[in-house]
Design an enzyme around this catalytic site. Structure first.
Site, PDB file in Angstrom:
ATOM      1  N   ASP A 103       0.851  -1.189   0.000  1.00 53.45           N
ATOM      2  CA  ASP A 103       0.000   0.000   0.000  1.00 53.45           C
ATOM      3  C   ASP A 103       0.890   1.244   0.000  1.00 53.45           C
ATOM      4  O   ASP A 103       1.881   1.320   0.735  1.00 53.45           O
ATOM      5  CB  ASP A 103      -0.912  -0.008   1.236  1.00 53.45           C
ATOM      6  N   ASN A 126     -12.969  -3.185   2.689  1.00 49.22           N
ATOM      7  CA  ASN A 126     -13.932  -2.094   2.758  1.00 49.22           C
ATOM      8  C   ASN A 126     -14.876  -2.206   1.557  1.00 49.22           C
ATOM      9  O   ASN A 126     -14.425  -2.474   0.440  1.00 49.22           O
ATOM     10  CB  ASN A 126     -13.205  -0.744   2.718  1.00 49.22           C
ATOM     11  N   HIS A 157     -10.508  -5.492  -3.021  1.00 51.26           N
ATOM     12  CA  HIS A 157      -9.180  -5.860  -2.517  1.00 51.26           C
ATOM     13  C   HIS A 157      -9.247  -6.146  -1.017  1.00 51.26           C
ATOM     14  O   HIS A 157     -10.096  -5.621  -0.300  1.00 51.26           O
ATOM     15  CB  HIS A 157      -8.169  -4.745  -2.793  1.00 51.26           C
ATOM     16  N   HIS A 213      -7.037  -5.899   2.448  1.00 48.38           N
ATOM     17  CA  HIS A 213      -5.878  -5.307   3.116  1.00 48.38           C
ATOM     18  C   HIS A 213      -5.269  -6.370   4.035  1.00 48.38           C
ATOM     19  O   HIS A 213      -5.997  -7.055   4.771  1.00 48.38           O
ATOM     20  CB  HIS A 213      -6.285  -4.124   4.000  1.00 48.38           C
TER      21      HIS A 213
HETATM   22  P1  5GP Z   1      -9.689   1.208   0.219  1.00 47.42           P
HETATM   23  O1  5GP Z   1      -9.914   2.405   1.089  1.00 47.42           O
HETATM   24  O2  5GP Z   1     -10.296   1.375  -1.161  1.00 47.42           O
HETATM   25  O3  5GP Z   1     -10.096  -0.079   0.877  1.00 47.42           O
HETATM   26  O4  5GP Z   1      -8.129   1.082   0.064  1.00 47.42           O
HETATM   27  C1  5GP Z   1      -7.423   1.591  -1.020  1.00 47.42           C
HETATM   28  C2  5GP Z   1      -5.971   1.601  -0.640  1.00 47.42           C
HETATM   29  O5  5GP Z   1      -5.235   1.864  -1.828  1.00 47.42           O
HETATM   30  C3  5GP Z   1      -5.603   2.690   0.367  1.00 47.42           C
HETATM   31  O6  5GP Z   1      -5.068   2.084   1.547  1.00 47.42           O
HETATM   32  C4  5GP Z   1      -4.567   3.529  -0.371  1.00 47.42           C
HETATM   33  O7  5GP Z   1      -3.494   3.922   0.465  1.00 47.42           O
HETATM   34  C5  5GP Z   1      -4.105   2.609  -1.476  1.00 47.42           C
HETATM   35  N1  5GP Z   1      -3.649   3.289  -2.677  1.00 47.42           N
HETATM   36  C6  5GP Z   1      -4.221   4.358  -3.274  1.00 47.42           C
HETATM   37  N2  5GP Z   1      -3.555   4.694  -4.395  1.00 47.42           N
HETATM   38  C7  5GP Z   1      -2.538   3.801  -4.499  1.00 47.42           C
HETATM   39  C8  5GP Z   1      -1.491   3.628  -5.459  1.00 47.42           C
HETATM   40  O8  5GP Z   1      -1.373   4.354  -6.457  1.00 47.42           O
HETATM   41  N3  5GP Z   1      -0.612   2.602  -5.236  1.00 47.42           N
HETATM   42  C9  5GP Z   1      -0.727   1.779  -4.152  1.00 47.42           C
HETATM   43  N4  5GP Z   1       0.195   0.809  -4.033  1.00 47.42           N
HETATM   44  N5  5GP Z   1      -1.708   1.925  -3.235  1.00 47.42           N
HETATM   45  C10 5GP Z   1      -2.593   2.918  -3.410  1.00 47.42           C
END
Ligand code: 5GP
Ligand code: ZN
Length: 111
Positions: free
Chosen positions: A30, A87, A100, A102
């Protein structure tokens, strides 16, 4: 999905720090880690949210969890424990609409 960030990562159009890959899933670090070790495990098939998961994707969904276990073991976190989280939707805190898991590890989490 041309406008999906994680599909772009899968296509190699956006760089990522890959920790695991097989035929069905990719796992990468992340970019804004919430723990000392924080990776995202994604299916190679674009599924927007858990709401879009079909019963035919059950094996794929299971692979997200077994991949979390494999990575935790490989990285030495299995014994101390770790957290997996998904989420769903804006209200659930989802910001990237490619489903996805985490995997967070390397610290003690509270209940
Ligand atoms: P969500 O909130 O959708 O469950 O998690 C999305 C995750 O993607 C977040 O923890 C955020 O830090 C991560 N993220 C957002 N943009 C990027 C990116 O460009 N590269 C990577 N490796 N992670 C990302
Ligand atoms: Zn996607």
């Amino acid at each position: 999905m041309s406008d999906c960030l994680f599909c772009k990562i899968l296509a190699g159009e956006v760089p990522s720090d890959v920790v695991y890959e097989d035929e069905h899933v990719l796992a990468f670090k992340d970019i804004y880690p919430q723990a000392p070790f924080h990776v995202l495990i994604i299916p190679k098939k674009h599924i927007s949210t858990l709401n879009d998961l079909d019963v035919n994707d059950n094996e794929l969904a299971g692979r997200l969890f077994t991949t979390a276990k494999i990575i935790a073991q490989e990285q030495g976190f299995a014994d101390d424990g770790y957290r997996v989280q998904m989420n769903c939707g804006e209200g659930g805190g989802q910001i990237i609409f490619h489903m996805h898991l985490h995997l967070l590890a390397g610290k003690k989490f509270s209940a």
